[in-house]
Design an enzyme around this catalytic site. Structure first.
Site, PDB file in Angstrom:
ATOM      1  N   THR A   1     -50.023  -9.816  40.428  1.00  0.00           N
ATOM      2  CA  THR A   1     -50.083 -10.495  39.128  1.00  0.00           C
ATOM      3  C   THR A   1     -49.985 -12.007  39.257  1.00  0.00           C
ATOM      4  O   THR A   1     -50.373 -12.730  38.351  1.00  0.00           O
ATOM      5  CB  THR A   1     -48.958  -9.984  38.208  1.00  0.00           C
ATOM      6  OG1 THR A   1     -47.731 -10.017  38.922  1.00  0.00           O
ATOM      7  CG2 THR A   1     -49.236  -8.585  37.753  1.00  0.00           C
ATOM      8  N   CYS A   2     -49.447 -12.507  40.374  1.00  0.00           N
ATOM      9  CA  CYS A   2     -49.416 -13.958  40.581  1.00  0.00           C
ATOM     10  C   CYS A   2     -50.818 -14.545  40.511  1.00  0.00           C
ATOM     11  O   CYS A   2     -51.020 -15.643  40.018  1.00  0.00           O
ATOM     12  CB  CYS A   2     -48.865 -14.294  41.966  1.00  0.00           C
ATOM     13  SG  CYS A   2     -47.134 -14.690  41.973  1.00  0.00           S
ATOM     14  N   ALA A   3     -51.765 -13.813  41.088  1.00  0.00           N
ATOM     15  CA  ALA A   3     -53.111 -14.356  41.229  1.00  0.00           C
ATOM     16  C   ALA A   3     -54.112 -13.630  40.343  1.00  0.00           C
ATOM     17  O   ALA A   3     -55.310 -13.845  40.470  1.00  0.00           O
ATOM     18  CB  ALA A   3     -53.553 -14.240  42.685  1.00  0.00           C
TER      19      ALA A   3
END
Length: 1538
Positions: free
Chosen positions: A1504-1506
């Site tokens: 989910t960071c990217a």
């Protein structure tokens, strides 16, 4: 980079295996060997551990160990004890020294071994050891001598023909050496390494050796590009490029890019032969590859631009075709802005020097592509004029240069064969030229009118002039008429720039010369003749028929000067090609002093008949009719004695005016302005009060009823009919006319700073701190007669330019006041310095918090986001709580704290004899003086000269009631209370403050702005206004059926009120390097934003909001809307700010949120979340945390929200506190009784605490750029924006209650009307009933409907509701529902919000826009059919891969709930940011997941960071849908490592 994983162990085999936590271990900084290994092992790579180099991972932080139960954690930027640090650094230094010494010894042994070793096996062993040592040693380990000695040995071994391993390791060692010690490239070149490497690439035997050679050449080419070029490296790396993987192809192209940066112009052969391959590579799908190829071709074209033969050769390889294909709409979403602009520049150069390119571009229909670029490209992302002068060009500027090249002649030598060939081609192909004109002429006019810079405006005119000269007569007439050329020319002729006037007059002359019969009437209708006459006699034009267009203020644009203080570049040479900037700078202007005047005289005498000057004959019929109607309206609307007598007649005039506006014959801008319609409508609406100095309560309240009645009449007239063809209402047409008039008339100055580079300086006033921009030099001088004040003896002081005069007064007062004793002087200094001065150890802090008098731009100044230091951030964090409690600055003049008396002003300042407004910053005050005097000082002078400020004692003015402090219902007698609740709230602030102080009230622009503001209010409150009109109609017996009170009214889109020209001006101002504060902009920006924010686009207001609220020039990351490569990353939400990691507990979300806000709400830090007993932090968990907090706030057990009928059905068999309130109409505070402490067993104090926390959470989410999943009602957003609610807002939150209250109110009004006729006969009540039922028979008591525990009133008169007390009942319900019943909650909410930043900064938005900013797009998937354009495919997938095609089809088939779940799974939040999927950043990326067993058995996983979805290649679409739905429903709820 966090990833979700299972929470329940029994699902371990089924759930996504690698929804891994965000850890810094995932993305270790690439060292020399890691990058090589990534490429070398690409064939075996699983794709899980390696990602694109360009993936941003700034939010990832290591999941380091922590002590148990520690709730608040410092991020990687945390500090530690200084003694420990010293010891730590000392031991590190010692270790490093020992390490380097050891490495030197190893290299010495390796060199001797390699020199003496002849056996292949021994050589391989030594090379392996060398590679190992190089991969772990540091920069200082390798010396020049060592690399010089290693180079010949490695080059010799790289030639080893028989052993591929020796070749591989020797080339790898070369790569490592260049990476570790770049200067070693020179030694390798000297020992012929480049030809050896090229040889290996030209005859590939072993793929891994070839890949390593490419790596080595890329490193060498960085330092030695010329040597690589001469050795034939370009062809060597490109020869077999198709055989390599994408990552290796990128390396090969990087090599070519490095070489092309230093191309020689004398021998083009080595790089010309690569052009066919490069052109072919432009068709590839990989963005990075294509951008590198484009960079190479741009450089090659630059080098051969002097040779027509070379240019023609380039065209033969299909260069033009490939580039134009890239420039089409598809290419614009993928290429970066710089490359895209560079490709347009490539076409400019190549079409300038090649007839083949010129003809090819026409044949490829380049004009349609250029039209799309100009019409879709957001002008606000251009570059300021000062940068244009320096040669840095934006997209629009490049397109204009290309259009200038496509239209030859005029400014070139007519004997030039190239020009003659081009003209000959156009003469033989008039259809192509006509197509160009049809495509670009309308959009050029649009660009010109959007407030673009002087250079862009001149470029537009230049292209239009060439087009008019070159076009054939027959095709030109229709083209010019459809483009409304006469209206456009009338606007241009009001400009003051001589170059633009000359071009406009030349265009007018050619048109009159060829088509005077067609355009003569149009030129009169649009005012072109009057504009020409105004040029010839400016002194008399103010009395002429054309007074409005005179007096355009010259813009003081110091940005036209280059940073080196050379003379400004003349517009004559703005679009000339083949000239170096230096030579063109120095050349004289081609225009003679009198050339404009002479041409105007020539046009006047030759084409303008003398009788047209007769004021009657020169007027069109429409203008005369409108003028008569305006005069009638003006005379009647201010006649107090006959208001009712004239009412019908006035309404008739309004309808006639609207009929004229939407009639068959269009009303021109000139006719509209000259007719006086604007002034008469403004006078009518304001009852003649808009010109009055006495505004607010005293000036207007007496006429409120009259004014409301007039707004109703205007609304009826504006919405009565519509144009037969377009269906536009008169309101739309009126707004469009006002906008075109504003565009023609306004001359708000753009004031740009003198240089792009800012320097740090020390401002001794008012705070004594370092600021990241220049200071102003000021000498303070006592006024001549000011005997009660001391002299200020210092010579001159450096003053922060963006400090307000209030803060300067606070600095100066203790020093000049005679009354102050030494003691009080010192104590006042302490009082002053405590809030305003940062501690001495943080000179980098440039924040200027203000604690006393709130003033414009005080709070938002002095933060250069690019230069934040941790010390500065910490200081700010300590001060923030105090600072943000005060109302900020820029709107303070218009929106001070309600009914609070301001601190008395002690000093008044004068600059050159003129008093200065205390609400301005010093910079703005000086600018105002410069503009008033029309003194075009250079930017350098502004900063270098010493400004003399005279100070004197302020004269105390009599206390007057501030116009903004409106009375409350308690101020009225009982019979007026209901009237107060019925009134239209927006009218109360319509007249309360001036729009722009620089404008004279008599200025036509002021009237236009006032009318636009009135119409915008009318449009927003159209439902209120027309509902009230229906209620009054029922009261007066014009309507008898209560059902007729229900209405539907059309409204105009808010976008119609946006002025593209003013928006672009504001954008240019905000792009200026001094725009570190709204105090660094001209005053009109702040004042128009406060009074008429609707004039600016939503995107521009988002940037302004960020600047005003947070003092940072970067736009809020989720508030960016363009696809041109300028979107901010949501993970860098508050650029360069300190980050804090915070531990939260899933089972105690609201408690965690409370602790987090208690610690950090008042600190300017970006918060990142880590869950207890889970691994991972960063964007995903943080967004999910905000989503969970939103869910908690919507639980019904909290007692925070009203519950409508639809939400009661959800309560079956479940505990109340577990139920989320899903109100169809949105959340609105539940009313509380002022006489009780509890409601349904819940303490009101607990409810207000929750609202306080909600305010903190929402403000913090805004500051950090997080999207919230909340559904508030429109009425609640109004309350957040500080607007009052009335009876007519209740239907938006409870339609049933709102409808009944309106009907009750209609009955009350009818009763009053009947009483007024019959003289108060109470028997009339018998005839009044509610839907054939007596009010008494309804058996209503004085409790709040739906809340029986809330008693509205007590006493004998208020037991049961009857006709006599119905008015009280209605007013009590309104008060309890939208006023006093929710006041405690709203006060708590605003207090919490103000802890983060002042809530009034939001007032530049309306309710719908505020929802977009807080909660993202309402319909997140509006662009569902364009999914592929906004998603990135990588690591094994392209847009055409079968699994990708299946995935996109599945997403399209998802329902609303499934799409929300998919978004939550991939991004951490179920909503998309404003702008939808296209503005999601990082971009949603789909990659191939390599599965250990069968793909169909595996699940998709995400990071989910990217925003990174790893999708297995499922065999069928059905299997993919099954697995995807399972993952997004069961895979929520935690973040774990796989």
């Amino acid at each position: 980079m966090e990833s979700r994983g299972q929470k329940r162990p029994e699902m371990a085999d089924e759930l996504p295996a690698d929804k891994r936590a965000c850890s810094s271990l995932d993305f270790r900084p690439s060292s020399s060997n890691s990058s090589v290994q990534t490429h070398m092992n690409s064939a075996q790579s699983t794709g899980e551990a390696h990602h694109d180099n360009d993936m941003d991972t700034s939010s990832s932080a290591s999941a380091s160990s922590r002590s148990e139960g520690e709730p608040e954690k410092d991020s990687a930027y945390g500090s530690c004890d200084s003694d420990e640090m010293e010891q730590h650094y000392s031991s590190l230094h010692e270790y490093h020294r020992m390490r380097v010494s050891s490495d030197h010894g190893k290299f010495k042994n390796i060199i001797s071994s390699l020199s003496g070793q002849t056996e292949p096996s021994g050589q391989l062993a030594v090379l392996t050891e060398l590679c190992e040592v190089l991969s772990f040693c540091t920069e200082g380990s390798l010396s020049s001598m060592t690399s010089d000695m290693l180079s010949p040995l490695l080059v010799k071994l790289a030639k080893h023909e028989s052993n591929p391993d020796i070749m591989l390791f020797s080339v790898r060692a070369i790569t490592y050496i260049c990476d570790l010690y770049p200067r070693s490239a020179a030694f390798l070149v000297r020992h012929d390494a480049v030809p050896v490497l090229c040889q290996r690439l030209l005859a590939i035997e072993y793929l891994d050796v070839a890949e390593q050679c490419l790596q080595a050449l890329e490193k060498i080419s960085r330092e030695q590009p010329l040597a690589c070029l001469q050795a034939g490296a370009i062809m060597a790396v490109l020869n077999y490029i198709d055989f390599f993987s994408t990552s290796i192809q990128r390396v090969a192209l990087s090599t070519v890019v490095n070489i092309c940066k230093k191309l020689p112009s004398e021998s083009p052969t080595p790089f010309m032969e690569a052009v066919p391959i490069l052109c072919n590579l432009l068709q590839y799908e990989d963005r990075q590859l294509v951008e590198n190829v484009a960079s190479c071709l741009i450089k090659i074209v630059e080098r051969v631009s002097q040779s027509s033969e070379r240019m023609d050769e380039l065209c033969k390889h299909g260069l033009i075709q490939q580039v134009t294909h890239l420039l089409s709409l598809n290419g614009r979403t993928t290429l970066s802005q710089a490359i895209y602009n560079g490709l347009i520049g490539l076409l400019v150069k190549i079409s300038s020097g090649s007839v083949v390119a010129f003809t090819t571009l026409y044949e490829l229909n380049i004009s349609s592509i250029l039209r799309e670029i100009l019409s879709t490209f957001d002008l606000s992302h251009g570059v300021s004029t000062s940068q244009l002068v320096g040669g840095h060009c934006n997209r629009v500027y490049e397109v204009l240069k290309l259009l200038n090249e496509l239209l030859p002649g005029l400014d070139k030598d007519q004997n030039d064969q190239l020009v003659l060939d081009k003209e000959s081609f156009l003469a033989n192909h008039p259809d192509l030229l006509q197509k160009l004109g049809m495509d670009v002429l309308p959009v050029l006019i649009q660009v010109f009118n959007s407030g673009a810079s002087l250079f862009v405006c001149h470029g537009c005119l230049s292209v239009m002039y060439k087009l008019v000269c070159l076009s054939k007569a027959d095709m030109l007439v229709e083209l010019l008429k459809s483009a409304s050329i006469s209206s456009f020319l009338a606007g241009v002729l009001t400009r003051k720039d001589q170059h633009m006037l000359m071009l406009a007059l030349q265009i007018a002359e050619i048109i009159l010369q060829n088509f005077s019969d067609v355009f003569l009437k149009l030129f009169i209708k649009e005012g072109v003749y009057f504009a020409i006459d105004a040029i010839l006699s400016p002194e008399s034009s103010s009395q002429s028929i054309y007074p409005v267009f005179s007096g355009i203020q010259l813009t003081l644009d110091s940005g036209h000067r280059s940073a080196s203080r050379e003379a400004p570049k003349c517009l004559c040479y703005a679009f000339s090609t083949g000239q170096s900037p230096a030579s063109s700078e120095a050349r004289n202007c081609k225009l003679d002093k009198d050339s404009v005047h002479n041409l105007a005289v020539q046009i006047k005498t030759k084409y303008l008949a003398p009788e047209l000057y007769d004021s009657e004959k020169g007027l069109t019929d429409i203008l005369q009719n409108l003028r008569e109607l305006s005069n009638d309206l003006l005379s009647m609307s201010t006649d107090n004695s006959a208001l009712t007598v004239h009412e019908d007649k006035i309404n008739s005039i309004l309808y006639q005016i609207m009929d004229k506006l939407i009639g068959k014959e269009q009303v021109s801008t000139f006719e509209f302005v000259e007719s006086g319609v604007v002034k008469s409508l403004v006078n009518y609406l304001s009852h003649g009060q808009y010109m009055s100095e006495n505004k607010g309560v005293n000036g207007i309240c007496g006429y409120n009823a009259v004014i409301e009645k007039r707004f109703e009449a205007l609304a009826s007239a504006c919405l009565c009919t519509s144009q037969p063809l377009s269906g536009d209402t008169p309101l739309s047409v009126l707004i469009r006319n006002l906008q075109s008039a504003l565009t023609s008339l306004e001359a708000f100055p753009i004031i740009l700073s003198n240089g792009a580079k800012l320097r740090n300086s020390f401002a001794s006033v008012p705070n004594g701190c370092t600021i990241p921009y220049p200071c102003l030099r000021v000498r303070f001088v006592r006024g001549e007669k000011e005997t009660g004040l001391n002299d200020y003896t210092e010579d001159f002081l450096s003053v922060d330019p963006f400090s307000s005069l209030h803060s300067i007064e606070r600095y100066l007062w203790p020093k000049v006041s005679v009354e102050n004793t030494q003691h009080t002087r010192s104590s006042s200094s302490q009082v002053l310095l405590q809030p305003e001065s940062p501690p001495l150890q943080s000179p980098s802090n440039a924040k200027e918090p203000k604690l006393s008098q709130p003033t414009p731009a005080d709070q938002v100044v002095n933060v250069n986001a690019g230069e934040s230091s941790s010390s500065g951030t910490q200081v700010y964090a300590k001060q923030e709580l105090q600072v943000s409690a005060e109302p900020d600055s820029k709107l303070e003049k218009q929106h001070p704290a309600p009914c609070s008396s301001e601190a008395s002003q002690k000093l008044v300042f004068y600059l050159e004899g003129q008093p200065l407004d205390h609400n301005l910053t010093l910079y703005q005050a000086i600018l105002c003086q410069i503009i008033k005097q029309n003194d075009c000082v250079s930017g350098a002078k502004l900063w270098s000269q010493v400004h003399i400020l005279t100070y004197g004692r302020a004269v105390k003015s009599e206390d007057t009631m501030p116009p903004e402090c409106y009375p409350s219902p308690q101020d009225f007698s009982d019979d007026k209370v209901l009237a107060y609740y019925q009134r239209t709230p927006f009218l109360s602030d319509m007249f309360s403050y001036e729009l722009v102080s620089d404008l004279e009230k008599s200025s036509p622009i002021y009237a236009i702005l006032f009318l636009l503001k009135s119409l915008e209010g009318l449009n927003r409150f159209i439902f209120h206004i027309m509902s009230r009109e229906r209620v009054c109609a029922f009261a007066e017996r014009k309507v008898d059926n209560l059902d007729n009170l229900k209405i539907t009214v059309p409204s105009v889109s808010q976008n119609e009120f946006v002025s593209s020209k003013l928006t672009e001006k504001l954008e240019q101002q905000m792009r200026d390097c001094l725009a570190v504060s709204i105090g660094g902009m001209p005053l009109w920006c702040n004042q128009l934003m406060a009074s008429c924010p609707f004039l600016f686009s939503f995107e521009a207001r988002c940037k302004y909001f960020k600047l005003a609220a947070f003092g940072q020039p970067q736009i809020q990351p989720h508030m960016s809307y363009n696809n041109s490569g300028t979107i901010g990353d949501r993970r860098q939400s508050a650029g360069g700010l300190h980050r804090k990691k915070f531990l939260v507990y899933r089972n105690r979300i609201l408690e965690s949120a409370t602790q987090m806000m208690d610690l950090h709400a008042s600190h300017k830090v970006v918060l990142e979340v880590e869950y207890d007993e889970e691994v991972g932090t960063g964007l995903g968990p943080t967004l999910e945390f905000y989503t969970l907090v939103c869910q908690e706030f919507q639980k019904s057990g909290l007692g925070m929200w009203r519950e409508d009928a639809s939400s009661f059905t959800l309560k079956t068999n479940l505990q109340a506190e577990q139920i989320e309130i899903h109100s169809f109409y949105g959340l609105f505070p539940r009313p509380c009784s002022s006489m009780q402490d509890t409601s349904s067993g819940i303490q009101y104090s607990e409810i207000t605490k929750k609202f306080f926390l909600l305010g903190q959470v929402i403000a913090k989410a805004l500051q950090d750029g997080r999207v919230l999943d909340l559904h508030f009602s429109k009425a609640f957003y109004k309350l957040i924006l500080g607007k009052e609610l009335s009876l007519y807002d209740i239907p938006s939150l409870d339609p049933g209650l709102g409808g009944v209250l309106q009907e009750f109110q209609a009955l009350v009004n009818r009763k009053k009307f009947l009483e007024s006729i019959s003289g108060g006969n109470s028997e009339l009540e018998c005839g009044l009933s509610f839907r054939d039922t007596r009010i008494e028979d309804l058996c209503l008591d004085f409790t709040l409907p739906g809340y029986p525990d809330i008693v509205l009133a007590s006493g004998s008169d208020h037991t049961m509701v009857n006709m006599g007390n119905l008015e009280d009942y209605v007013s009590f319900i309104i008060d309890a529902t939208v006023r006093s019943g929710i006041s405690r909650q709203m006060e708590a909410f605003k207090s919490g919000f103000n802890q983060v930043f002042p809530i009034h900064h939001l007032q530049i938005f309306n309710e719908e826009e505020l929802e977009r900013i807080l909660c993202g797009e309402h319909d997140s998937w509006a662009e569902i059919n364009e999914l592929a354009d906004h998603i990135k495919f990588d690591h094994g997938y392209t847009a055409s891969s079968p699994p990708v095609v299946n995935l996109l089809e599945i997403i399209r088939e998802f329902d609303h709930k499934q799409r929300r779940a998919f978004l939550l799974f991939v991004t951490g939040t179920p909503r998309l940011p404003p702008g939808g999927l296209s503005s999601l950043n990082p971009k949603l990326t789909i990659v191939r997941k390599h599965c250990s067993n069968r793909a169909d058995a595996d699940l998709p996983s995400v990071m989910t960071c990217a925003n990174y979805l790893k999708l297995p290649p499922y065999s069928t679409k059905e299997k993919m849908k099954e697995k995807l739905l399972y993952a997004i429903t069961e895979g929520q709820g935690s973040f774990h490592l796989s």
